[in-house]
Scaffold this motif. Sequence first.
Motif, PDB file in Angstrom:
ATOM      1  N   VAL A  81       0.858  -1.180   0.000  1.00 53.81           N
ATOM      2  CA  VAL A  81       0.000   0.000   0.000  1.00 53.81           C
ATOM      3  C   VAL A  81       0.897   1.233   0.000  1.00 53.81           C
ATOM      4  O   VAL A  81       1.772   1.375   0.862  1.00 53.81           O
ATOM      5  N   CYS A  82       0.677   2.119  -0.966  1.00 50.58           N
ATOM      6  CA  CYS A  82       1.472   3.334  -1.111  1.00 50.58           C
ATOM      7  C   CYS A  82       0.622   4.563  -0.793  1.00 50.58           C
ATOM      8  O   CYS A  82      -0.592   4.541  -0.990  1.00 50.58           O
ATOM      9  N   ASP A  83       1.273   5.621  -0.313  1.00 56.78           N
ATOM     10  CA  ASP A  83       0.642   6.891   0.029  1.00 56.78           C
ATOM     11  C   ASP A  83       0.025   6.811   1.418  1.00 56.78           C
ATOM     12  O   ASP A  83      -0.677   5.858   1.758  1.00 56.78           O
ATOM     13  N   SER A  84       0.291   7.835   2.222  1.00 58.11           N
ATOM     14  CA  SER A  84      -0.148   7.827   3.614  1.00 58.11           C
ATOM     15  C   SER A  84      -1.666   7.763   3.760  1.00 58.11           C
ATOM     16  O   SER A  84      -2.177   7.100   4.669  1.00 58.11           O
ATOM     17  N   VAL A  85      -2.397   8.428   2.868  1.00 60.65           N
ATOM     18  CA  VAL A  85      -3.862   8.391   2.965  1.00 60.65           C
ATOM     19  C   VAL A  85      -4.369   6.972   2.753  1.00 60.65           C
ATOM     20  O   VAL A  85      -5.194   6.463   3.513  1.00 60.65           O
ATOM     21  N   ALA A  86      -3.854   6.317   1.720  1.00 61.53           N
ATOM     22  CA  ALA A  86      -4.273   4.949   1.430  1.00 61.53           C
ATOM     23  C   ALA A  86      -3.846   4.000   2.543  1.00 61.53           C
ATOM     24  O   ALA A  86      -4.599   3.087   2.923  1.00 61.53           O
ATOM     25  N   ILE A  87      -2.636   4.203   3.072  1.00 60.99           N
ATOM     26  CA  ILE A  87      -2.146   3.323   4.132  1.00 60.99           C
ATOM     27  C   ILE A  87      -2.990   3.475   5.390  1.00 60.99           C
ATOM     28  O   ILE A  87      -3.397   2.479   6.013  1.00 60.99           O
ATOM     29  N   CYS A  88      -3.265   4.705   5.779  1.00 64.07           N
ATOM     30  CA  CYS A  88      -4.068   4.923   6.986  1.00 64.07           C
ATOM     31  C   CYS A  88      -5.480   4.369   6.826  1.00 64.07           C
ATOM     32  O   CYS A  88      -6.044   3.800   7.771  1.00 64.07           O
ATOM     33  N   ASP A  89      -6.048   4.510   5.646  1.00 57.20           N
ATOM     34  CA  ASP A  89      -7.373   3.937   5.390  1.00 57.20           C
ATOM     35  C   ASP A  89      -7.316   2.415   5.471  1.00 57.20           C
ATOM     36  O   ASP A  89      -8.212   1.768   6.038  1.00 57.20           O
ATOM     37  N   TYR A  90      -6.262   1.830   4.919  1.00 56.45           N
ATOM     38  CA  TYR A  90      -6.087   0.381   4.985  1.00 56.45           C
ATOM     39  C   TYR A  90      -5.995  -0.091   6.432  1.00 56.45           C
ATOM     40  O   TYR A  90      -6.655  -1.061   6.832  1.00 56.45           O
ATOM     41  N   LEU A  91      -5.186   0.598   7.223  1.00 57.14           N
ATOM     42  CA  LEU A  91      -5.028   0.217   8.622  1.00 57.14           C
ATOM     43  C   LEU A  91      -6.329   0.385   9.394  1.00 57.14           C
ATOM     44  O   LEU A  91      -6.645  -0.408  10.291  1.00 57.14           O
ATOM     45  N   ASP A  92      -7.102   1.408   9.047  1.00 53.90           N
ATOM     46  CA  ASP A  92      -8.378   1.644   9.715  1.00 53.90           C
ATOM     47  C   ASP A  92      -9.364   0.520   9.413  1.00 53.90           C
ATOM     48  O   ASP A  92     -10.184   0.156  10.251  1.00 53.90           O
ATOM     49  N   ARG A  93      -9.280  -0.041   8.215  1.00 50.33           N
ATOM     50  CA  ARG A  93     -10.154  -1.158   7.839  1.00 50.33           C
ATOM     51  C   ARG A  93      -9.620  -2.480   8.401  1.00 50.33           C
ATOM     52  O   ARG A  93     -10.397  -3.369   8.752  1.00 50.33           O
ATOM     53  N   LYS A  94      -8.322  -2.585   8.478  1.00 50.81           N
ATOM     54  CA  LYS A  94      -7.701  -3.804   9.004  1.00 50.81           C
ATOM     55  C   LYS A  94      -7.998  -3.956  10.493  1.00 50.81           C
ATOM     56  O   LYS A  94      -8.244  -5.057  10.982  1.00 50.81           O
ATOM     57  N   ALA A  95      -7.948  -2.846  11.220  1.00 50.31           N
ATOM     58  CA  ALA A  95      -8.199  -2.853  12.659  1.00 50.31           C
ATOM     59  C   ALA A  95      -9.163  -1.714  12.970  1.00 50.31           C
ATOM     60  O   ALA A  95      -8.737  -0.600  13.293  1.00 50.31           O
ATOM     61  N   PRO A  96     -10.476  -1.938  12.848  1.00 49.40           N
ATOM     62  CA  PRO A  96     -11.456  -0.845  12.928  1.00 49.40           C
ATOM     63  C   PRO A  96     -11.516  -0.125  14.280  1.00 49.40           C
ATOM     64  O   PRO A  96     -11.981   1.014  14.336  1.00 49.40           O
ATOM     65  N   ALA A  97     -11.100  -0.774  15.350  1.00 48.61           N
ATOM     66  CA  ALA A  97     -11.191  -0.143  16.664  1.00 48.61           C
ATOM     67  C   ALA A  97      -9.798   0.042  17.269  1.00 48.61           C
ATOM     68  O   ALA A  97      -8.971  -0.868  17.190  1.00 48.61           O
ATOM     69  N   PRO A  98      -9.564   1.232  17.844  1.00 51.16           N
ATOM     70  CA  PRO A  98     -10.425   2.419  17.817  1.00 51.16           C
ATOM     71  C   PRO A  98     -10.407   3.065  16.440  1.00 51.16           C
ATOM     72  O   PRO A  98      -9.424   2.940  15.709  1.00 51.16           O
ATOM     73  N   PRO A  99     -11.482   3.754  16.077  1.00 48.73           N
ATOM     74  CA  PRO A  99     -11.565   4.321  14.739  1.00 48.73           C
ATOM     75  C   PRO A  99     -10.598   5.477  14.531  1.00 48.73           C
ATOM     76  O   PRO A  99     -10.299   6.226  15.464  1.00 48.73           O
ATOM     77  N   LEU A 100     -10.110   5.598  13.308  1.00 49.14           N
ATOM     78  CA  LEU A 100      -9.239   6.721  12.969  1.00 49.14           C
ATOM     79  C   LEU A 100     -10.045   8.002  12.808  1.00 49.14           C
ATOM     80  O   LEU A 100      -9.542   9.094  13.096  1.00 49.14           O
ATOM     81  N   TRP A 101     -11.288   7.858  12.344  1.00 50.58           N
ATOM     82  CA  TRP A 101     -12.136   9.013  12.086  1.00 50.58           C
ATOM     83  C   TRP A 101     -13.405   8.905  12.919  1.00 50.58           C
ATOM     84  O   TRP A 101     -13.988   7.827  13.022  1.00 50.58           O
ATOM     85  N   PRO A 102     -13.870  10.016  13.513  1.00 54.19           N
ATOM     86  CA  PRO A 102     -15.141   9.991  14.238  1.00 54.19           C
ATOM     87  C   PRO A 102     -16.293   9.610  13.307  1.00 54.19           C
ATOM     88  O   PRO A 102     -16.202   9.731  12.083  1.00 54.19           O
ATOM     89  N   GLU A 103     -17.375   9.180  13.894  1.00 51.51           N
ATOM     90  CA  GLU A 103     -18.542   8.809  13.104  1.00 51.51           C
ATOM     91  C   GLU A 103     -19.271  10.048  12.587  1.00 51.51           C
ATOM     92  O   GLU A 103     -19.147  11.140  13.126  1.00 51.51           O
ATOM     93  N   GLY A 104     -20.043   9.837  11.527  1.00 55.08           N
ATOM     94  CA  GLY A 104     -20.916  10.871  11.008  1.00 55.08           C
ATOM     95  C   GLY A 104     -20.192  12.057  10.395  1.00 55.08           C
ATOM     96  O   GLY A 104     -19.065  11.946   9.906  1.00 55.08           O
ATOM     97  N   VAL A 105     -20.867  13.205  10.451  1.00 58.29           N
ATOM     98  CA  VAL A 105     -20.327  14.416   9.836  1.00 58.29           C
ATOM     99  C   VAL A 105     -19.023  14.840  10.501  1.00 58.29           C
ATOM    100  O   VAL A 105     -18.147  15.427   9.855  1.00 58.29           O
ATOM    101  N   ALA A 106     -18.855  14.529  11.786  1.00 57.36           N
ATOM    102  CA  ALA A 106     -17.612  14.870  12.468  1.00 57.36           C
ATOM    103  C   ALA A 106     -16.416  14.211  11.790  1.00 57.36           C
ATOM    104  O   ALA A 106     -15.329  14.796  11.709  1.00 57.36           O
TER     105      ALA A 106
END
Length: 235
Positions: A81-106
């Motif tokens: 996985v290349c690029d920090s945005v893609a990597i962080c999204d991958y890690l957030d999906r790989k280990a959903p808790a705790p979430p990287l991004w708050p829920e909803g509009v936040a």
Amino acid sequence: MAPSDSASADDGATSRNLRARMILYHFPTSAFARRVRLTLALKGLAAELRDARADDRHLQELRRLNPFHTVPVLVDGERVVCDSVAICDYLDRKAPAPPLWPEGVAGAEAFEIATATSNVVHILADLGVRYAPLHGDANYPAVREALVGRVQRGLDHLASLVEARAGASPYLVGGAWSGADIALYTTVAWLEGLGPRSATYPPAKRVVDLGWTLPPSLSTWAAPHRNRPDVRALD
């Protein structure tokens, strides 16, 4: 051992093996690589760090893996996985808790803050490093002025967001350390570190000399977060 216990043990072994195989190609001072390292820490994941600036073998492998030849690059087993945005999204999906991004509009607001910080770092890095050979061009001063203006407006906007939250919470969005805090902290730390590095690293001096100003409120916001164990581990 009951079948369920066996399955649980197998799952745990698989998880440990996947974690052991993760490798992060990075530069220690890269704001984007540091975002990934803080996301790994948030998720409780481990990765072998390979400094592509200190070891030419790591640099060559990074370039083989990533067509853009940039850091960071994460290798997780057979997945690259290349690029920090893609990597962080991958890690957030790989280990959903705790979430990287708050829920909803936040969460959208937090992602917008992260995007603003990315724009600041990208523009300054381009002007200070990638566009360095063009500095003598007659058109360069006008281009520099326009781009530095974008950076300053971006920094001032981020400062206004921080100032609006002053006293309410140490965190930017959602009441907990999130992708927004990670992105802003690593950006402020990168900007603050350019001055000391400029004495020995010419690209850092070129960035410092562009004429932007870091709003004091951003440094004030970042200061308490320097004591976080995951932040201290970056050094």
